[in-house]
Structures are given as structure tokens and as C-alpha cells.
Design a protein around this motif. Structure first.
Motif, short mmCIF file in Angstrom:
data_model
loop_
_atom_site.label_atom_id
_atom_site.label_comp_id
_atom_site.label_asym_id
_atom_site.label_seq_id
_atom_site.Cartn_x
_atom_site.Cartn_y
_atom_site.Cartn_z
N ALA A 2 0.83 -1.20 0.00
CA ALA A 2 0.00 0.00 0.00
C ALA A 2 0.87 1.26 0.00
O ALA A 2 0.57 2.23 -0.71
CB ALA A 2 -0.94 0.00 1.22
N ALA A 3 1.96 1.26 0.79
CA ALA A 3 2.85 2.42 0.83
C ALA A 3 3.53 2.63 -0.52
O ALA A 3 3.67 3.77 -0.99
CB ALA A 3 3.90 2.24 1.93
N ARG A 4 3.93 1.53 -1.15
CA ARG A 4 4.56 1.66 -2.46
C ARG A 4 3.56 2.16 -3.51
O ARG A 4 3.92 2.91 -4.42
CB ARG A 4 5.16 0.32 -2.88
N ALA A 5 2.31 1.74 -3.35
CA ALA A 5 1.27 2.23 -4.26
C ALA A 5 1.06 3.73 -4.07
O ALA A 5 0.85 4.47 -5.05
CB ALA A 5 -0.03 1.48 -4.03
N TRP A 6 1.11 4.19 -2.81
CA TRP A 6 0.97 5.63 -2.53
C TRP A 6 2.11 6.42 -3.19
O TRP A 6 1.88 7.47 -3.81
CB TRP A 6 0.96 5.86 -1.02
N LEU A 7 3.33 5.91 -3.08
CA LEU A 7 4.47 6.57 -3.72
C LEU A 7 4.28 6.66 -5.23
O LEU A 7 4.60 7.67 -5.85
CB LEU A 7 5.76 5.83 -3.39
N GLN A 8 3.75 5.59 -5.82
CA GLN A 8 3.55 5.59 -7.26
C GLN A 8 2.50 6.60 -7.68
O GLN A 8 2.66 7.31 -8.68
CB GLN A 8 3.14 4.18 -7.74
#
Length: 299
Positions: A281-287
Motif C-alpha cells: 500500500a505504501a509503495r502504491a501511494w508513492l507511485q
């Protein structure tokens, strides 16, 4: 307890046959028999009674069969849930966000919710310095602050917006006639600032300190609209980044001028810790931040 042996036992009971269970599991009959004997040794008592070609459960076998089905069901559910996390079909994410930065991240929140409706997103509002500490301490995976961040925390930073800062005050302020304002000219000026745990205040205090000036702070508030109200009332000068200033209705009672001092700007950045696991989820937010906010120009 060996889950594979448990599965072999359950399949044998369901089919009432070692042979059919072996066919279902794509293994040899001897493998099934061996795994069930291993399970019986672990339990410490027989699970199956063999009467010719018929199989009967012992009391222990009945318990292991019933509870074993539940255990395998839990494992299947666990696999599904882990798969959902990987594919972002579900999950949770908390992002530390300073109140004044939320205007930049509103489109990010909207896009994130549209792309990943199964993820529960929580925005934790605090000053930038507090968020830096929370990310460094592991309380938050990811957050937003103003650069420069505290170098002692070793944070990974990614700037997503760099904007000028303006002095804002009543139209009769001593600096209002100038096209730009130098901090040195505000030495005797009363100031109304954000609290000290906000990154903008940290940056301004550092800039005043660098020129040998002790700012005359007369009031502090975490609410930017209240700061503007106090400035309009003549209580003192405050400071606003250009994006927020653009949303204010600058009437005849309010003056705003950019700061002339080099190196003072509103540089908004995402932060996280290096070499620490980031959830899907955090990596998706960064993307999403990359897609929506990447490389905005200064201005």
C-alpha cells in the motif's frame, strides 16, 4: 503439526480410500500411508481403523479431521488475504500529512482511492517535525514534511513541490511598500507563526538565526486561516507558501510579498526510512504521488 500430513489424512477420510486419496493428491499410495503414520506418531494414538477396504475414524481421528479441516481453511484464507495485499485488493495505510500540505495532496488522495478502493487510507495530521520523528521511529511508514528534514534521522526524501514563501500582513505593514521582503527588515516586526513543531517555523527560525536576528513572535497557531485573520487584524506578520496564498482572497486589507532571502522556500517532500520494509500500500501511494505530483517547477 505437519500441514501436508494433515491434508493427506483429510483427503483419505474424504475418499475413504488410500488409493483414491493418492490419485487426488497426485502422489503414491505409500506416500499417503507414510504421512498418515507420521501424523499418528505425532498425535500419539491411531487416527484410522482399517477394516478390509473400509476406514473408520477413531475418537482422536474424528477430532483431527474436524479441526484439521478448519486449520486448512484458515491457511487457505491466509493465502487469499496475502494475495489480496500483493494485488492491493485490501490493506491499510496511514500517511503523516502536515495541515498546510493537504492542498497539494488532495488530488493524490482522490486518485489513490479510485485506483485502490480496497485499501483503508488514514491521514494523520501533525507538524512536519513530529511526522519526521514518527517515520523514523516506525510509527508511520511514510509521511510528508518540508525540506530540509532533520539530517540526524537519516530519512529518504523525495521532493514533490517547491514554492516561494510570502510575508503576509495588514496593508499598513512596514514592509508592504516593497516588492519583496528581507527577513532582516522584520527584526522589529511582530510575527504570528505556526507552532515550533511545524517544519516551516523550523526553517524560518533557522533563517533568522543565520542572520543574527531574534524573531519577535507574538502568537502561534496551527490553523493557517487563523494566522491570516490575526495578520489582517494588525497583530503581526505571518508567512504563507505560494499555493496557499493563491487560495486566499487578498482584499484591500491584506498585503503579501515574496521573501527575498535565497534558500527559503516551501519544499514539500515525501519521507520514509531506508532499508525498512514498505508495504504494498505504501509503495502504491508513492507511485500515485509520482504520477500526480512529479517534478513540479518552482514558481
Amino acid at each position: 503439526m505437519d500441514l501436508r500430513a494433515l491434508r493427506y489424512f483429510i483427503e483419505t477420510v474424504r475418499h475413504n480410500s488410500f488409493t483414491l486419496a493418492a490419485d487426488s493428491l497426485c502422489v503414491t499410495q505409500s506416500t499417503v500411508s507414510k504421512m498418515i503414520r507420521q501424523l499418528e506418531d505425532e498425535v500419539g494414538q491411531p487416527l484410522l481403523l482399517r477394516h478390509g477396504r473400509q476406514l473408520r475414524l477413531t475418537d482422536a481421528g474424528r477430532v483431527v479431521f474436524e479441526r484439521g479441516q478448519q486449520a486448512l481453511g484458515v491457511m487457505r484464507e491466509l493465502s487469499r488475504e496475502l494475495g489480496d495485499l500483493t494485488t492491493l485488493a485490501r490493506g491499510e495505510l496511514s500517511v503523516g500529512l502536515p495541515p498546510m500540505a493537504n492542498l497539494l495532496f488532495s488530488p493524490v488522495v482522490k486518485a489513490f482511492r479510485e485506483r485502490h478502493p480496497g485499501i483503508s487510507l488514514s491521514l494523520k495530521e501533525s507538524g512536519g517535525q513530529v511526522i519526521e520523528q514518527q517515520v523514523a521511529g516506525g510509527e508511520l511508514e511514510i509521511g510528508v514534511t518540508l525540506l530540509p528534514a532533520d539530517p540526524s534521522l537519516g530519512l529518504v526524501t523525495r521532493s514533490f513541490g517547491r514554492f516561494p514563501i510570502h510575508a503576509v500582513g495588514a496593508r499598513q505593514a512596514s514592509w508592504a511598500a516593497s516588492p519583496a521582503v528581507e527577513l532582516a527588515a522584520l527584526q522589529a516586526e511582530p510575527l504570528v507563526l505556526l507552532p515550533d513543531d511545524f517544519s516551516l517555523t523550523r526553517q524560518l527560525r533557522g533563517a533568522f538565526r543565520a542572520i543574527g536576528v531574534e524573531p519577535r513572535v507574538v502568537a502561534q497557531s496551527s490553523q493557517w486561516d487563523f494566522l491570516v485573520t490575526m495578520a489582517v487584524a494588525g497583530l503581526g506578520t505571518t508567512f504563507m507558501p505560494a499555493p496557499l496564498l493563491a487560495r486566499l482572497r487578498l482584499g484591500s486589507e491584506l498585503a503579501a510579498r515574496p521573501l527575498a532571502d535565497a534558500g527559503i522556500d516551501w519544499n514539500v517532500a515525501l519521507i520514509h526510512m531506508p532499508d525498512r520494509y514498505l508495504s504494498h500500500a505504501a509503495r502504491a501511494w508513492l507511485q500515485v504521488c509520482e504520477d500526480i505530483l512529479a517534478a513540479p517547477p518552482l514558481g
